[in-house]
Design a protein around this motif. Structure first.
Motif, mmCIF file in Angstrom:
data_model
loop_
_atom_site.group_PDB
_atom_site.id
_atom_site.type_symbol
_atom_site.label_atom_id
_atom_site.label_comp_id
_atom_site.label_asym_id
_atom_site.label_seq_id
_atom_site.Cartn_x
_atom_site.Cartn_y
_atom_site.Cartn_z
ATOM 1 N N SER A 1 -45.926 -34.308 -44.664
ATOM 2 C CA SER A 1 -46.623 -35.245 -44.998
ATOM 3 C C SER A 1 -46.071 -36.998 -45.071
ATOM 4 N N ILE A 2 -45.112 -36.808 -45.213
ATOM 5 C CA ILE A 2 -44.141 -38.198 -44.685
ATOM 6 C C ILE A 2 -43.582 -38.962 -44.002
ATOM 7 N N ARG A 3 -43.803 -37.866 -42.546
ATOM 8 C CA ARG A 3 -43.612 -38.325 -41.487
ATOM 9 C C ARG A 3 -43.924 -39.272 -41.113
ATOM 10 N N SER A 4 -45.197 -39.457 -41.378
ATOM 11 C CA SER A 4 -45.787 -40.970 -40.912
ATOM 12 C C SER A 4 -45.803 -42.063 -41.453
ATOM 13 N N ASN A 5 -45.048 -42.016 -42.719
ATOM 14 C CA ASN A 5 -44.030 -43.301 -43.256
ATOM 15 C C ASN A 5 -43.434 -43.852 -42.769
ATOM 16 N N VAL A 6 -43.865 -44.946 -42.151
ATOM 17 C CA VAL A 6 -41.787 -45.036 -41.688
ATOM 18 C C VAL A 6 -41.441 -46.330 -42.535
ATOM 19 N N GLY B 1 -46.198 -26.912 -57.644
ATOM 20 C CA GLY B 1 -46.320 -29.057 -57.823
ATOM 21 C C GLY B 1 -45.661 -29.904 -57.368
ATOM 22 N N LEU B 2 -44.820 -29.451 -56.595
ATOM 23 C CA LEU B 2 -44.246 -30.348 -54.953
ATOM 24 C C LEU B 2 -45.397 -30.616 -53.887
ATOM 25 N N ILE B 3 -45.688 -29.232 -53.267
ATOM 26 C CA ILE B 3 -47.319 -29.075 -52.352
ATOM 27 C C ILE B 3 -48.539 -30.195 -52.971
ATOM 28 N N LEU B 4 -49.101 -30.610 -54.273
ATOM 29 C CA LEU B 4 -50.057 -31.237 -55.169
ATOM 30 C C LEU B 4 -49.005 -32.954 -54.403
ATOM 31 N N LEU B 5 -48.000 -32.612 -55.008
ATOM 32 C CA LEU B 5 -47.258 -34.338 -55.129
ATOM 33 C C LEU B 5 -47.548 -34.460 -53.695
ATOM 34 N N SER B 6 -47.516 -33.848 -52.177
ATOM 35 C CA SER B 6 -47.233 -33.972 -51.163
ATOM 36 C C SER B 6 -48.013 -34.150 -50.229
ATOM 37 N N GLN B 7 -49.657 -33.990 -50.943
ATOM 38 C CA GLN B 7 -51.367 -34.154 -50.161
ATOM 39 C C GLN B 7 -51.105 -35.275 -51.144
ATOM 40 N N THR B 8 -50.297 -36.264 -51.899
ATOM 41 C CA THR B 8 -51.074 -37.593 -52.169
ATOM 42 C C THR B 8 -49.804 -38.331 -51.780
ATOM 43 N N LEU B 9 -48.704 -37.759 -51.564
ATOM 44 C CA LEU B 9 -47.393 -39.136 -50.930
ATOM 45 C C LEU B 9 -48.177 -39.437 -50.016
ATOM 46 N N CYS B 10 -49.121 -38.230 -49.415
ATOM 47 C CA CYS B 10 -49.130 -39.147 -47.142
ATOM 48 C C CYS B 10 -50.404 -40.295 -47.356
ATOM 49 N N GLN B 11 -50.537 -40.064 -48.432
ATOM 50 C CA GLN B 11 -51.945 -41.187 -48.682
ATOM 51 C C GLN B 11 -50.975 -43.010 -48.815
ATOM 52 N N ILE B 12 -49.323 -42.533 -49.658
ATOM 53 C CA ILE B 12 -49.187 -43.588 -50.263
ATOM 54 C C ILE B 12 -47.795 -43.796 -48.961
ATOM 55 N N LYS B 13 -48.607 -45.205 -48.119
ATOM 56 C CA LYS B 13 -47.902 -46.020 -46.915
ATOM 57 C C LYS B 13 -46.889 -47.140 -47.396
ATOM 58 N N THR B 14 -47.188 -47.023 -48.351
ATOM 59 C CA THR B 14 -45.708 -48.298 -48.796
ATOM 60 C C THR B 14 -44.325 -47.523 -50.324
ATOM 61 N N LEU B 15 -44.541 -46.567 -49.700
ATOM 62 C CA LEU B 15 -43.257 -45.646 -50.184
ATOM 63 C C LEU B 15 -41.833 -45.827 -49.471
ATOM 64 N N LYS B 16 -40.894 -46.492 -50.382
ATOM 65 C CA LYS B 16 -39.848 -46.266 -49.576
ATOM 66 C C LYS B 16 -38.722 -46.033 -50.028
ATOM 67 N N ARG B 17 -39.011 -45.458 -51.363
ATOM 68 C CA ARG B 17 -37.490 -44.407 -52.009
ATOM 69 C C ARG B 17 -38.106 -42.974 -52.875
ATOM 70 N N LEU B 18 -38.458 -42.024 -52.867
ATOM 71 C CA LEU B 18 -38.486 -41.071 -53.616
ATOM 72 C C LEU B 18 -37.605 -40.120 -54.239
ATOM 73 N N GLY B 19 -37.327 -40.009 -55.239
ATOM 74 C CA GLY B 19 -36.615 -38.683 -55.803
ATOM 75 C C GLY B 19 -37.065 -37.306 -56.342
ATOM 76 N N LEU B 20 -36.339 -36.152 -55.810
ATOM 77 C CA LEU B 20 -37.124 -35.071 -56.591
ATOM 78 C C LEU B 20 -36.023 -33.830 -56.517
ATOM 79 N N ALA B 21 -34.417 -34.574 -57.238
ATOM 80 C CA ALA B 21 -33.127 -34.472 -57.062
ATOM 81 C C ALA B 21 -33.619 -33.302 -58.265
ATOM 82 N N GLY B 22 -32.953 -32.106 -58.809
ATOM 83 C CA GLY B 22 -32.338 -31.215 -59.719
ATOM 84 C C GLY B 22 -33.717 -30.679 -60.782
ATOM 85 N N ASN B 23 -35.159 -30.652 -58.430
ATOM 86 C CA ASN B 23 -36.106 -29.738 -59.407
ATOM 87 C C ASN B 23 -36.059 -27.513 -59.023
ATOM 88 N N PRO B 24 -36.511 -27.223 -59.032
ATOM 89 C CA PRO B 24 -36.611 -26.007 -58.665
ATOM 90 C C PRO B 24 -37.259 -25.050 -57.298
#
Length: 269
Positions: A235-240, A200-223
């Motif tokens: 995937s999110i390194r380019s999101n300044v 699931g995280l890999i699928l999410l990563s493939q999507t988030l790399c295209q969302i450059k407006t994102l400022k806060r991402l919460g993934l706490a407590g997932n296995p």
């Protein structure tokens, strides 16, 4: 996990008096002039007049509508009060009167995917929605499908989406990713404690790399594991614009703390 978990309902009590209602569950931004009572408002008034049992906060909201016909409500917060099926229908009526709603908060209300389906026709009328909080409920993949339709059709201006603690897993993430790309203004995404694994995280990563407006991402407590987190970080390194990445309660604190470039974002681990 099943899609329709058992919901434990407390007994409905008699209506509290308006003076004893909880803190305001609505926010008035401004007043608007209306020539008269709309047919839908008349229907709502008739429905309310015949209703003998109603959750206190919803009762306050109904009374606020009719106390001042021109009131424009931009925020509804019913968090931390369990909503049964009858109250979901009350809410459906209310939402149809506020198509300019900007914030809807239903955290920890025990709503299910079936409730999201019931509310869908009302939520579909809200193109100005900016904050949608549904944390701590029982929304599984079926409910995520309806939310994804909303993102495609109406809620393209959503800035904050909180779906934490719904336990919908990788299947729900796969469905959610189909709608996230429609959210052109998304700044905050909370998916804590949703049984998201590496897939699931890999699928999410493939999507988030295209969302450059994102400022806060919460993934706490997932296995999730370290390798999938590495994929995410790449995937999110380019999101300044990213300011916060919450990876706490994953057992990865030592490995991920310094993965992002210094100054890009704070990693909570």
């Amino acid at each position: 996990m099943g899609c329709s978990p058992t919901r434990h309902r407390s007994q409905l009590s008699k209506l509290d008096s308006p003076s004893k209602l909880d803190a305001p569950c609505i926010t008035q931004e401004r007043s608007i002039e209306t020539p008269g009572v709309s047919p839908n408002r008349k229907l709502l008034l008739a429905y309310y007049a015949n209703e003998t049992t109603m959750n206190g906060k919803l009762k306050g909201l109904f009374e606020a509508i009719f106390a001042k016909e021109e009131l424009e409500v931009t925020t509804i917060d019913l968090s931390y009060h369990n909503l049964n099926v009858r109250e979901i229908y009350h809410l459906q009526f209310v939402l149809q009167n506020f198509q300019n709603l900007r914030e809807l908060k239903l955290n920890n209300t025990e709503i299910t995917s079936k409730d999201i389906k019931r509310l869908y026709s009302s939520l579909e009328l809200m193109p100005m929605m900016q904050v949608l909080e549904l944390q701590g409920n029982a929304i599984c993949n079926e409910g995520i499908k309806y939310l994804t339709k909303l993102f495609f059709r109406t809620m393209k201006s959503l800035k904050v989406l909180n779906l934490s603690n719904n336990r919908f897993g990788d299947e729900g993430i796969a469905t959610l990713c189909k709608g996230l790309l429609s959210l052109r203004c998304l700044e905050e995404l909370r998916l804590n404690s949703n049984n998201i694994y590496s897939r699931g995280l890999i699928l999410l990563s493939q999507t988030l790399c295209q969302i450059k407006t994102l400022k806060r991402l919460g993934l706490a407590g997932n296995p999730i594991d370290f390798e999938s987190v590495r994929v995410l970080v790449r995937s999110i390194r380019s999101n300044v614009n990213l300011k916060e990445l919450d990876l706490s309660r994953n057992g990865l604190s030592k490995q991920v703390k310094y993965m992002l470039p210094e100054g890009q974002a704070v990693i909570k681990a």
